[in-house]
Write an enzyme that holds these catalytic residues in place. Structure first.
Site, PDB file in Angstrom:
ATOM      1  N   CYS A  33       0.991  -1.180  -0.173  1.00  0.00           N
ATOM      2  CA  CYS A  33       0.110  -0.055  -0.082  1.00  0.00           C
ATOM      3  C   CYS A  33       0.931   1.087   0.052  1.00  0.00           C
ATOM      4  O   CYS A  33       1.402   1.733  -1.087  1.00  0.00           O
ATOM      5  CB  CYS A  33      -0.880  -0.148   1.022  1.00  0.00           C
ATOM      6  SG  CYS A  33      -2.630   0.919   0.937  1.00  0.00           S
TER       7      CYS A  33
ATOM      8  N   HIS B  70      -3.276  -4.849   0.585  1.00  0.00           N
ATOM      9  CA  HIS B  70      -2.718  -5.326   1.274  1.00  0.00           C
ATOM     10  C   HIS B  70      -2.728  -6.802   1.518  1.00  0.00           C
ATOM     11  O   HIS B  70      -3.516  -7.495   2.321  1.00  0.00           O
ATOM     12  CB  HIS B  70      -3.634  -4.903   2.813  1.00  0.00           C
ATOM     13  CG  HIS B  70      -3.417  -3.679   3.029  1.00  0.00           C
ATOM     14  ND1 HIS B  70      -2.251  -2.865   3.883  1.00  0.00           N
ATOM     15  CD2 HIS B  70      -3.906  -2.263   2.633  1.00  0.00           C
ATOM     16  CE1 HIS B  70      -2.269  -1.849   3.853  1.00  0.00           C
ATOM     17  NE2 HIS B  70      -3.281  -1.449   3.282  1.00  0.00           N
TER      18      HIS B  70
ATOM     19  N   GLU C 186      -1.337  -8.992   3.094  1.00  0.00           N
ATOM     20  CA  GLU C 186      -1.072  -9.423   4.356  1.00  0.00           C
ATOM     21  C   GLU C 186      -2.042  -9.955   5.266  1.00  0.00           C
ATOM     22  O   GLU C 186      -2.152 -10.747   6.267  1.00  0.00           O
ATOM     23  CB  GLU C 186      -0.257  -8.506   5.548  1.00  0.00           C
ATOM     24  CG  GLU C 186      -0.980  -7.111   5.874  1.00  0.00           C
ATOM     25  CD  GLU C 186      -0.912  -5.909   4.905  1.00  0.00           C
ATOM     26  OE1 GLU C 186      -0.363  -6.368   3.764  1.00  0.00           O
ATOM     27  OE2 GLU C 186      -1.131  -4.951   5.606  1.00  0.00           O
TER      28      GLU C 186
HETATM   29  N1  GLN Z   1      -1.987   6.687   2.926  1.00  0.00           N
HETATM   30  C1  GLN Z   1      -1.992   6.123   1.778  1.00  0.00           C
HETATM   31  C2  GLN Z   1      -3.378   6.055   1.094  1.00  0.00           C
HETATM   32  O1  GLN Z   1      -4.387   6.661   1.843  1.00  0.00           O
HETATM   33  C3  GLN Z   1      -1.688   4.732   2.073  1.00  0.00           C
HETATM   34  C4  GLN Z   1      -2.744   3.911   2.673  1.00  0.00           C
HETATM   35  C5  GLN Z   1      -2.352   2.670   3.433  1.00  0.00           C
HETATM   36  O2  GLN Z   1      -0.914   2.357   3.321  1.00  0.00           O
HETATM   37  N2  GLN Z   1      -3.115   1.784   4.047  1.00  0.00           N
HETATM   38  O3  GLN Z   1      -3.630   5.819  -0.050  1.00  0.00           O
END
Ligand code: GLN
Length: 535
Positions: free
Chosen positions: A381, A507, A509
């Site tokens: 992410c 994500h 994970e």
């Molecule tokens: N802050 C970033 C976004 O909003 C990444 C979010 C995250 O890593 N979950 O896109």
């Protein structure tokens, strides 16, 4: 349908969630269909708006629900599929009750905690029971017995158990038996008091799971049994684990907790077969290989902020029969000391998700260090966004490139807000959330690792790769290996001439289990191992 309610006493952070999940593992391995549910007494509608200092990681489900991290344990320890029905907060209960009241559904009655709030809690148990079609439902009540906020939940489960009958519902209380150094012994008084508190409410637990640092001897078990009115063999020892949380199911099996549950609930099922679980543990405790991985974050001092990431890295280790030592790296330390010094000795760099500006430059330096030194890199992410900014600055020579999250005025917004997000003002459940399909390109490392071209992964973000830059990136060897089926959003990237540099906007994970390690983590650890072995 059988119901097990798990409560906690004395102190928080006892690992109730792990205990509930481990009981789930044992029952599932006895051939039962299990579902787990968590009740959280706080008033937030969900933990999505709480910061990691307050709450640890926010665990995201396929349906986009932002939930408590215990649901992560439930999914990792069992095969049950969770949705927003599996996590209920007081905030949600009150929201429903108040909406009902405004709609006139209570026909002019005074709206009260009992029965209106407690009924709403019970409705949720019934609803999940119907939806899940499970044989056994395990419901964990968050917080500690004696908390004011927890009372409506305890009252609700008391009534519920009465209604379904003694052989259909039971209570497991997880308690703490502290070791007092000065006295040189374990003390049972806090346990006695917390059970007394439960009995005052009308709940008599059938099993006491005693969390302790040292073994509970016979005498102590007898004492707890006598004072807490629980049979001797239902006083269960749950010592701190030596190596891994995945020891807990085996520990509970040794204490015959699953037998006690099956007896109480009249479940006639065979003993569990835990050989595959033992094999997983063997790989964790005595692995053939070892590697060191640096996880570069900003909440590294917290145990729980990157829970699922640490777990998934461990699963990647299991897949490679490799013990993983995680070096938790503070991104701000890299800013102060330089990446070379801080990351020396790691065989792979992982940059997890995150929000806010603190530590961003340190993470960018970490990505650069990994790219330039051919060190395996996995970005999750924010970790993909970081890799993109780094590539723009140092390969495309756009030194001011940034994400508009951190620099709204940047001349090169290589990461920018998703269109659909630009009109969103409300917080809570408003990001791009949950499982979405992604198309992987033929011939890419991502497609090879997954062994598939269409995958589904969970999301939680507002920003995204800016498509205006696609061509200039691709010309320099930044491979866009995964996109949404409409081709509009970049989901996975990798570097063509690097042994392992891969990052995803989603994500992964959240989809990893010890018995089903996630392909990206498996590949990452394999690459780190190859580097360690000089291959
Ligand atoms: N802050 C970033 C976004 O909003 C990444 C979010 C995250 O890593 N979950 O896109």
């Amino acid at each position: 349908m059988k119901y097990i309610f798990v409560t906690g006493g004395v102190v928080s952070s006892l690992g109730k969630g792990l205990t509930a999940a481990s009981l789930g593992t044992l029952l599932e391995n006895r051939g039962l269909k299990v579902v787990l549910q968590k009740f959280d007494p706080y008033l937030n509608v969900d933990p999505g708006t709480m910061n990691p200092y307050q709450h640890g990681e926010v665990y995201v489900l396929d349906d986009g629900a932002e939930t408590d991290l215990d649901l992560g344990h439930y999914e990792r320890f069992t095969n049950c599929k969770l949705t927003r029905l599996n996590n209920l907060t007081s905030g949600q209960v009150y929201q429903t009750v108040l909406n009902n009241e405004r709609e006139g559904r209570y026909l002019g009655k005074t709206v009260q905690v009992i029965p209106h709030v407690t009924d709403e809690i019970q409705n949720r148990i019934h609803l999940l029971a119907e939806e899940s079609k499970a044989d056994v439902m395990i419901t964990e009540i968050g917080g500690t017995t004696g908390d004011i906020e927890g009372l409506p939940f305890l009252e609700a489960i008391r009534e519920f158990a009465l209604e379904v009958g003694v052989h259909n519902a039971m209570f497991v209380h997880v308690t703490y038996v502290p070791f007092i150094k000065a006295a040189g012994e374990l003390k049972t008084k806090p346990t006695q008091q917390s059970v007394a508190k439960l009995r005052e409410i009308g709940i008599a637990p059938q099993i006491l799971v005693c969390r302790c640092e040292r073994p509970l001897d016979k005498e102590l078990r007898q004492k707890i049994s006598l004072f807490c009115n629980v049979p001797y063999n239902a006083v269960v020892e749950e010592k701190d684990v030596d190596h891994s949380i995945y020891e807990v199911p085996l520990m509970l099996q040794r204490e015959r907790v699953d037998d006690l549950v099956c007896e109480q609930l009249r479940l006639d099922v065979p003993a569990p077969n835990m050989t595959h679980w033992q094999e997983i543990l063997r790989k964790i405790i005595a692995p053939q290989h070892r590697v060191r991985i640096g996880v570069v974050g900003k909440y590294i001092e917290l145990q729980d902020a990157y829970k699922s990431v640490y777990e998934a890295v461990g699963h990647g280790g299991v897949a490679n029969d490799c013990g993983v030592q995680i070096q938790k790296v503070d991104a701000e330390e890299i800013e102060r000391e330089g990446a070379e010094k801080v990351l020396k000795g790691v065989a792979g760099v992982l940059v997890p998700g995150g929000f806010g500006e603190r530590g961003i430059e340190g993470k960018i330096q970490a990505a650069r260090y990994a790219r330039e030194n051919h060190l395996p890199y996995l970005g999750l992410c924010l970790g993909m966004q970081i890799a993109t900014i780094e590539f723009a600055r140092n390969v495309l020579s756009l030194p001011k490139a940034h994400s508009t999250e951190f620099d709204p005025q940047t001349p090169h917004p290589v990461i920018a807000m998703l269109d659909e997000q630009t009109r969103v003002t409300r917080k809570g459940g408003t990001m791009r959330l949950g499982s979405q399909p992604c198309q992987l390109a033929v011939g890419t490392r991502a497609a090879r690792l997954y062994g598939a071209f269409v995958i589904n992964e969970r999301h939680r973000h507002r920003y995204e790769f800016n498509n205006a830059y696609r061509q200039s990136f691709e010309k320099e060897g930044y491979v866009i290996s995964g996109v949404t089926p409409d081709g509009k959003l970049v989901e996975v990237i990798e570097l063509a001439t690097h042994p392992f540099f891969i990052a995803s906007q989603f994500h992964p994970e959240f989809h990893s289990k010890p018995h089903q390690p996630h392909p990206l983590f498996r590949g990452f650890i394999a690459a780190a191992l190859a580097r360690t072995n000089g291959k």
